[in-house]
Design a protein around this motif. Sequence first.
Motif, PDB file in Angstrom:
ATOM      1  N   ARG A  70       0.825  -1.207   0.000  1.00  0.00           N
ATOM      2  CA  ARG A  70       0.000   0.000   0.000  1.00  0.00           C
ATOM      3  C   ARG A  70       0.859   1.256   0.000  1.00  0.00           C
ATOM      4  NH1 ARG A  70      -3.916  -0.830   4.628  1.00  0.00           N
ATOM      5  NH2 ARG A  70      -2.660  -2.649   5.081  1.00  0.00           N
ATOM      6  N   THR A  71       2.035   1.207   0.620  1.00  0.00           N
ATOM      7  CA  THR A  71       2.943   2.352   0.544  1.00  0.00           C
ATOM      8  C   THR A  71       3.332   2.606  -0.911  1.00  0.00           C
ATOM      9  OG1 THR A  71       3.829   1.909   2.757  1.00  0.00           O
ATOM     10  CG2 THR A  71       5.163   3.289   1.316  1.00  0.00           C
ATOM     11  N   ALA A  72       3.700   1.557  -1.634  1.00  0.00           N
ATOM     12  CA  ALA A  72       4.070   1.703  -3.047  1.00  0.00           C
ATOM     13  C   ALA A  72       2.880   2.191  -3.875  1.00  0.00           C
ATOM     14  CB  ALA A  72       4.600   0.379  -3.586  1.00  0.00           C
ATOM     15  N   ILE A  73       1.693   1.659  -3.598  1.00  0.00           N
ATOM     16  CA  ILE A  73       0.483   2.082  -4.310  1.00  0.00           C
ATOM     17  C   ILE A  73       0.234   3.571  -4.094  1.00  0.00           C
ATOM     18  CG2 ILE A  73      -2.041   1.877  -4.337  1.00  0.00           C
ATOM     19  CD1 ILE A  73      -1.575  -1.164  -3.648  1.00  0.00           C
ATOM     20  N   LEU A  74       0.297   4.006  -2.847  1.00  0.00           N
ATOM     21  CA  LEU A  74       0.041   5.413  -2.541  1.00  0.00           C
ATOM     22  C   LEU A  74       1.084   6.323  -3.183  1.00  0.00           C
ATOM     23  CD1 LEU A  74      -1.042   5.086   1.192  1.00  0.00           C
ATOM     24  CD2 LEU A  74      -2.506   5.426  -0.804  1.00  0.00           C
ATOM     25  N   LYS A  75       2.324   5.872  -3.241  1.00  0.00           N
ATOM     26  CA  LYS A  75       3.359   6.668  -3.894  1.00  0.00           C
ATOM     27  C   LYS A  75       3.076   6.790  -5.383  1.00  0.00           C
ATOM     28  CE  LYS A  75       7.669   5.947  -2.505  1.00  0.00           C
ATOM     29  NZ  LYS A  75       8.864   5.224  -1.996  1.00  0.00           N
ATOM     30  N   ALA A  76       2.683   5.699  -6.020  1.00  0.00           N
ATOM     31  CA  ALA A  76       2.383   5.741  -7.458  1.00  0.00           C
ATOM     32  C   ALA A  76       1.216   6.692  -7.728  1.00  0.00           C
ATOM     33  CB  ALA A  76       2.075   4.340  -7.974  1.00  0.00           C
ATOM     34  N   VAL A  77       0.143   6.520  -6.976  1.00  0.00           N
ATOM     35  CA  VAL A  77      -1.047   7.346  -7.182  1.00  0.00           C
ATOM     36  C   VAL A  77      -0.745   8.815  -6.886  1.00  0.00           C
ATOM     37  CG1 VAL A  77      -3.401   7.797  -6.380  1.00  0.00           C
ATOM     38  CG2 VAL A  77      -2.652   5.445  -6.825  1.00  0.00           C
ATOM     39  N   SER A  78      -0.001   9.086  -5.821  1.00  0.00           N
ATOM     40  CA  SER A  78       0.294  10.476  -5.460  1.00  0.00           C
ATOM     41  C   SER A  78       1.208  11.155  -6.474  1.00  0.00           C
ATOM     42  CB  SER A  78       0.905  10.556  -4.054  1.00  0.00           C
ATOM     43  OG  SER A  78       2.213  10.018  -4.046  1.00  0.00           O
ATOM     44  N   GLU A  79       1.872  10.359  -7.306  1.00  0.00           N
ATOM     45  CA  GLU A  79       2.710  10.906  -8.373  1.00  0.00           C
ATOM     46  C   GLU A  79       1.969  10.930  -9.706  1.00  0.00           C
ATOM     47  OE1 GLU A  79       5.744  12.336  -8.131  1.00  0.00           O
ATOM     48  OE2 GLU A  79       5.481  12.123  -5.966  1.00  0.00           O
ATOM     49  N   GLY A  80       0.650  10.637  -9.661  1.00  0.00           N
ATOM     50  CA  GLY A  80      -0.160  10.715 -10.864  1.00  0.00           C
ATOM     51  C   GLY A  80      -0.213   9.456 -11.700  1.00  0.00           C
ATOM     52  N   CYS A  81       0.350   8.378 -11.209  1.00  0.00           N
ATOM     53  CA  CYS A  81       0.370   7.120 -11.950  1.00  0.00           C
ATOM     54  C   CYS A  81      -0.762   6.227 -11.443  1.00  0.00           C
ATOM     55  CB  CYS A  81       1.720   6.433 -11.798  1.00  0.00           C
ATOM     56  SG  CYS A  81       1.864   4.930 -12.790  1.00  0.00           S
ATOM     57  N   ARG A  82      -1.871   6.210 -12.167  1.00  0.00           N
ATOM     58  CA  ARG A  82      -3.043   5.449 -11.747  1.00  0.00           C
ATOM     59  C   ARG A  82      -3.368   4.298 -12.682  1.00  0.00           C
ATOM     60  NH1 ARG A  82      -6.738  10.627 -10.063  1.00  0.00           N
ATOM     61  NH2 ARG A  82      -5.391  11.247  -8.348  1.00  0.00           N
ATOM     62  N   GLU A  83      -2.562   4.101 -13.704  1.00  0.00           N
ATOM     63  CA  GLU A  83      -2.803   2.996 -14.638  1.00  0.00           C
ATOM     64  C   GLU A  83      -1.480   2.564 -15.242  1.00  0.00           C
ATOM     65  OE1 GLU A  83      -4.059   5.714 -18.464  1.00  0.00           O
ATOM     66  OE2 GLU A  83      -5.620   4.994 -17.126  1.00  0.00           O
TER      67      GLU A  83
END
Length: 145
Positions: A70-83
């Motif tokens: 979830r840490t990695a997921i949140l980092k990806a999403v917070s950097e605009g990477c959602r797909e």
Amino acid sequence: MRKLLQIIIKEERPMTDQELVKKAFDMHQFSYVPYSHFPVGAAILTEDGRVFTGCNVENAAYGSTICAERTAILKAVSEGCREGWTAIAIAGRGEDYCWPCGACRQMLYEFAPEVRVIAARGDGQFQVVPLAELLPHGFGPKSLK
């Protein structure tokens, strides 16, 4: 006090599963695990070669603990990477493969229902399965339509 920096790496050639697993193991050094003493690292690979990493962070209020995935997921999403997530490697140090918990499976399904999950154990061996095998009949954004 060690300052944690987000690690985003752009690769020129396709990354191998073994290399992604190594990035997950590298995150053990940042884990905060004073209660379980069980560091876990995770690394998400995207179609364009970016890698978003994470580690587990425990808390005395156990419910506030967050998994490496979830840490990695949140980092990806917070950097605009959602797909465009193609794989996630999760590395523990035990004798068993380090599979994502139910909450992490659900979070992955939200953004990448087709992602490959790479679960590693302490000796570096790993297994690869599609998320759909770990979370059959998943509930996601399409379920709300």
